[in-house]
Design a protein around this motif. Sequence first.
Motif, PDB file in Angstrom:
ATOM      1  N   LYS A 118      42.540  49.680 -32.665  1.00 57.95           N
ATOM      2  CA  LYS A 118      43.752  50.319 -32.880  1.00 57.95           C
ATOM      3  C   LYS A 118      43.847  49.955 -34.698  1.00 57.95           C
ATOM      4  CE  LYS A 118      46.721  51.019 -29.145  1.00 57.95           C
ATOM      5  NZ  LYS A 118      48.170  50.685 -27.773  1.00 57.95           N
ATOM      6  N   SER A 119      42.738  48.588 -35.265  1.00 54.75           N
ATOM      7  CA  SER A 119      42.951  48.475 -36.308  1.00 54.75           C
ATOM      8  C   SER A 119      41.778  48.602 -37.214  1.00 54.75           C
ATOM      9  CB  SER A 119      42.234  47.058 -35.831  1.00 54.75           C
ATOM     10  OG  SER A 119      43.536  46.086 -35.250  1.00 54.75           O
ATOM     11  N   ILE A 120      41.347  48.796 -38.381  1.00 56.59           N
ATOM     12  CA  ILE A 120      40.624  48.996 -39.881  1.00 56.59           C
ATOM     13  C   ILE A 120      40.221  47.365 -39.990  1.00 56.59           C
ATOM     14  CG2 ILE A 120      41.593  51.316 -40.131  1.00 56.59           C
ATOM     15  CD1 ILE A 120      42.819  50.371 -42.715  1.00 56.59           C
ATOM     16  N   PHE A 121      39.235  47.629 -41.207  1.00 53.82           N
ATOM     17  CA  PHE A 121      39.094  46.044 -42.018  1.00 53.82           C
ATOM     18  C   PHE A 121      39.120  46.840 -42.695  1.00 53.82           C
ATOM     19  CE2 PHE A 121      35.514  44.578 -44.443  1.00 53.82           C
ATOM     20  CZ  PHE A 121      35.480  43.616 -44.039  1.00 53.82           C
ATOM     21  N   VAL A 122      39.059  46.258 -43.958  1.00 49.44           N
ATOM     22  CA  VAL A 122      39.983  46.267 -45.126  1.00 49.44           C
ATOM     23  C   VAL A 122      38.737  45.200 -46.076  1.00 49.44           C
ATOM     24  CG1 VAL A 122      41.572  46.662 -47.495  1.00 49.44           C
ATOM     25  CG2 VAL A 122      42.386  47.468 -44.875  1.00 49.44           C
ATOM     26  N   GLY A 123      38.559  45.799 -47.062  1.00 46.20           N
ATOM     27  CA  GLY A 123      37.800  43.847 -47.492  1.00 46.20           C
ATOM     28  C   GLY A 123      37.367  44.982 -49.297  1.00 46.20           C
ATOM     29  N   ASN A 124      36.967  43.221 -49.827  1.00 49.47           N
ATOM     30  CA  ASN A 124      36.993  43.761 -51.693  1.00 49.47           C
ATOM     31  C   ASN A 124      38.826  43.999 -51.932  1.00 49.47           C
ATOM     32  OD1 ASN A 124      35.898  43.822 -54.199  1.00 49.47           O
ATOM     33  ND2 ASN A 124      36.264  46.098 -54.250  1.00 49.47           N
ATOM     34  N   LEU A 125      39.014  42.829 -51.584  1.00 54.80           N
ATOM     35  CA  LEU A 125      40.689  43.064 -51.692  1.00 54.80           C
ATOM     36  C   LEU A 125      40.665  41.931 -52.791  1.00 54.80           C
ATOM     37  CD1 LEU A 125      42.624  42.738 -48.176  1.00 54.80           C
ATOM     38  CD2 LEU A 125      42.717  44.358 -50.346  1.00 54.80           C
ATOM     39  N   PRO A 126      41.857  42.242 -53.820  1.00 55.94           N
ATOM     40  CA  PRO A 126      42.004  41.109 -54.506  1.00 55.94           C
ATOM     41  C   PRO A 126      42.707  39.611 -53.782  1.00 55.94           C
ATOM     42  CG  PRO A 126      42.921  42.479 -55.030  1.00 55.94           C
ATOM     43  CD  PRO A 126      42.843  43.179 -53.969  1.00 55.94           C
ATOM     44  N   TYR A 127      42.306  37.893 -54.243  1.00 52.44           N
ATOM     45  CA  TYR A 127      42.533  37.088 -53.593  1.00 52.44           C
ATOM     46  C   TYR A 127      43.386  36.814 -53.663  1.00 52.44           C
ATOM     47  CZ  TYR A 127      37.008  36.443 -54.407  1.00 52.44           C
ATOM     48  OH  TYR A 127      36.001  36.643 -54.435  1.00 52.44           O
ATOM     49  N   ASP A 128      44.930  37.062 -54.408  1.00 54.38           N
ATOM     50  CA  ASP A 128      46.033  36.935 -54.170  1.00 54.38           C
ATOM     51  C   ASP A 128      46.885  37.602 -53.377  1.00 54.38           C
ATOM     52  OD1 ASP A 128      45.959  39.019 -56.478  1.00 54.38           O
ATOM     53  OD2 ASP A 128      47.485  37.869 -57.513  1.00 54.38           O
ATOM     54  N   THR A 129      46.676  38.815 -52.640  1.00 63.30           N
ATOM     55  CA  THR A 129      46.571  40.141 -52.250  1.00 63.30           C
ATOM     56  C   THR A 129      48.027  39.449 -51.057  1.00 63.30           C
ATOM     57  OG1 THR A 129      44.568  41.273 -52.038  1.00 63.30           O
ATOM     58  CG2 THR A 129      46.549  41.728 -50.973  1.00 63.30           C
ATOM     59  N   GLU A 130      49.619  40.249 -50.821  1.00 66.52           N
ATOM     60  CA  GLU A 130      50.662  39.909 -50.163  1.00 66.52           C
ATOM     61  C   GLU A 130      49.845  40.544 -48.685  1.00 66.52           C
ATOM     62  OE1 GLU A 130      52.024  37.145 -49.582  1.00 66.52           O
ATOM     63  OE2 GLU A 130      50.796  36.236 -51.786  1.00 66.52           O
ATOM     64  N   ASP A 131      50.729  40.486 -47.131  1.00 69.65           N
ATOM     65  CA  ASP A 131      50.980  41.315 -46.553  1.00 69.65           C
ATOM     66  C   ASP A 131      51.668  42.063 -46.359  1.00 69.65           C
ATOM     67  OD1 ASP A 131      49.167  39.414 -45.188  1.00 69.65           O
ATOM     68  OD2 ASP A 131      50.860  38.931 -43.849  1.00 69.65           O
ATOM     69  N   ASP A 132      52.587  41.782 -47.569  1.00 67.76           N
ATOM     70  CA  ASP A 132      53.991  43.621 -47.300  1.00 67.76           C
ATOM     71  C   ASP A 132      52.729  44.312 -48.424  1.00 67.76           C
ATOM     72  OD1 ASP A 132      55.332  42.126 -45.789  1.00 67.76           O
ATOM     73  OD2 ASP A 132      56.418  41.009 -47.913  1.00 67.76           O
ATOM     74  N   ALA A 133      51.978  43.610 -49.057  1.00 69.35           N
ATOM     75  CA  ALA A 133      51.708  44.976 -50.432  1.00 69.35           C
ATOM     76  C   ALA A 133      51.218  45.813 -49.634  1.00 69.35           C
ATOM     77  CB  ALA A 133      51.160  44.010 -51.572  1.00 69.35           C
ATOM     78  N   LEU A 134      49.765  45.469 -48.698  1.00 66.08           N
ATOM     79  CA  LEU A 134      48.626  45.868 -48.533  1.00 66.08           C
ATOM     80  C   LEU A 134      49.343  46.428 -47.397  1.00 66.08           C
ATOM     81  CD1 LEU A 134      45.675  46.277 -47.819  1.00 66.08           C
ATOM     82  CD2 LEU A 134      46.173  43.764 -46.136  1.00 66.08           C
ATOM     83  N   ARG A 135      50.614  46.168 -46.170  1.00 67.06           N
ATOM     84  CA  ARG A 135      51.378  46.979 -45.517  1.00 67.06           C
ATOM     85  C   ARG A 135      51.441  48.396 -45.865  1.00 67.06           C
ATOM     86  NH1 ARG A 135      54.523  46.206 -40.630  1.00 67.06           N
ATOM     87  NH2 ARG A 135      53.672  43.980 -40.740  1.00 67.06           N
ATOM     88  N   ASP A 136      51.769  47.664 -47.383  1.00 70.11           N
ATOM     89  CA  ASP A 136      52.992  49.495 -48.358  1.00 70.11           C
ATOM     90  C   ASP A 136      51.749  50.384 -48.714  1.00 70.11           C
ATOM     91  OD1 ASP A 136      55.351  48.189 -47.831  1.00 70.11           O
ATOM     92  OD2 ASP A 136      55.520  47.463 -49.736  1.00 70.11           O
ATOM     93  N   HIS A 137      50.323  49.648 -48.787  1.00 70.27           N
ATOM     94  CA  HIS A 137      49.518  50.788 -48.922  1.00 70.27           C
ATOM     95  C   HIS A 137      49.024  51.775 -47.968  1.00 70.27           C
ATOM     96  CE1 HIS A 137      46.200  51.870 -51.765  1.00 70.27           C
ATOM     97  NE2 HIS A 137      45.316  51.741 -50.517  1.00 70.27           N
ATOM     98  N   PHE A 138      48.933  50.861 -46.742  1.00 72.01           N
ATOM     99  CA  PHE A 138      48.926  51.847 -45.435  1.00 72.01           C
ATOM    100  C   PHE A 138      49.491  52.540 -45.082  1.00 72.01           C
ATOM    101  CE2 PHE A 138      44.668  49.332 -46.184  1.00 72.01           C
ATOM    102  CZ  PHE A 138      43.508  50.328 -46.648  1.00 72.01           C
ATOM    103  N   SER A 139      51.116  52.389 -45.623  1.00 76.62           N
ATOM    104  CA  SER A 139      52.315  52.471 -44.572  1.00 76.62           C
ATOM    105  C   SER A 139      52.029  54.306 -44.012  1.00 76.62           C
ATOM    106  CB  SER A 139      53.795  52.262 -44.895  1.00 76.62           C
ATOM    107  OG  SER A 139      53.688  52.597 -46.292  1.00 76.62           O
ATOM    108  N   SER A 140      51.884  55.066 -45.140  1.00 79.44           N
ATOM    109  CA  SER A 140      51.627  56.645 -44.770  1.00 79.44           C
ATOM    110  C   SER A 140      50.788  57.113 -44.295  1.00 79.44           C
ATOM    111  CB  SER A 140      50.722  57.028 -46.222  1.00 79.44           C
ATOM    112  OG  SER A 140      49.684  57.064 -46.393  1.00 79.44           O
ATOM    113  N   CYS A 141      49.908  55.947 -43.205  1.00 77.43           N
ATOM    114  CA  CYS A 141      48.755  57.005 -42.387  1.00 77.43           C
ATOM    115  C   CYS A 141      49.392  56.634 -41.057  1.00 77.43           C
ATOM    116  CB  CYS A 141      48.018  55.569 -42.350  1.00 77.43           C
ATOM    117  SG  CYS A 141      46.881  55.393 -43.849  1.00 77.43           S
ATOM    118  N   GLY A 142      50.703  55.328 -40.780  1.00 84.13           N
ATOM    119  CA  GLY A 142      51.405  55.242 -39.352  1.00 84.13           C
ATOM    120  C   GLY A 142      51.782  54.570 -38.990  1.00 84.13           C
ATOM    121  N   ASP A 143      52.694  54.214 -37.980  1.00 83.90           N
ATOM    122  CA  ASP A 143      53.090  52.659 -37.511  1.00 83.90           C
ATOM    123  C   ASP A 143      51.955  51.671 -37.786  1.00 83.90           C
ATOM    124  OD1 ASP A 143      55.749  54.352 -37.377  1.00 83.90           O
ATOM    125  OD2 ASP A 143      55.523  54.645 -35.621  1.00 83.90           O
ATOM    126  N   ILE A 144      52.013  50.327 -38.653  1.00 83.10           N
ATOM    127  CA  ILE A 144      51.893  49.488 -38.167  1.00 83.10           C
ATOM    128  C   ILE A 144      52.302  47.936 -38.214  1.00 83.10           C
ATOM    129  CG2 ILE A 144      50.589  47.981 -40.177  1.00 83.10           C
ATOM    130  CD1 ILE A 144      50.454  49.530 -42.518  1.00 83.10           C
TER     131      ILE A 144
END
Length: 287
Positions: A118-144
Amino acid sequence: KEKKEKNDKKKTKKTSNEREARTIFVGNVPTTMKKTALADIFREFGEVESVRFRSVAFQDPERNVVFSNKQSMEEAVNTKSLTINAKVATNGAEEKTEEEQEFRLRIDRATPTISHDKSIFVGNLPYDTEDDALRDHFSSCGDITNVRIVRDRRLNIGKGFGYVTFAKKTSVGTARLLHDTDFRGRKIRVFPSQERPKKRGGTDDQAKATENREAFERRNKRKRKLSGGNGVSDPSKPSFAGEMASAKDTRRKAQRKGKKQKHQMRKKAYLKKQRTKKKTPKKQPST
């Protein structure tokens, strides 16, 4: 004495693992919050044994809350997030003031388990990425259900990759469509999460080696029976694969040496014949 030290180490490790199983990680905590205040928030789920603050010098330090039992920990993890209000100091034009802000606490197990299907690997992220920003980016794909950015323990900055876990497996296929999309100026890589392969030399490899050895011995026993042997191996013959390989190499070397010697002998005979031909005078024709 050595045995006692080993037993003490095993007991300490066992206690540490058991304690870790009752511990939760809390993120996005206000830097001004005290241990007692954080403990009071989580007492609604059960008795709190202790609260640990780590990496206090960083902007988002690690907060670990240890419960007295595992059931309370599970109840706290199932909430996924809590919202609290806290006062934060802000620098105004003339003097420092305090404003009340809303914080959404991130809650996860201290040793998180990733459901790879049920998980995906996400690479090439900026080093200062926060969890909430990544959650918002994939929020349209389904419940996280969980977002985890892998961070350096000493510097508390991201390593450039993380994992996003969804509530449903079908969301993984939708999330893969965001591969190579822009995220804060970078083209991110999105792949299905995969479990790490087990290290070689573990118990599985040892069991496999033992199984192979037993199978090899069974085959040899059958061969001896078919050849009319009495089940006792001949000491002059190789007993396992390593000796068989070395015996074959020895035979091949001997064959190559024999061929080389025959070739040299034929060459010497040919050269001798040529020399004798040159020495014998030609017969003059009779008149």
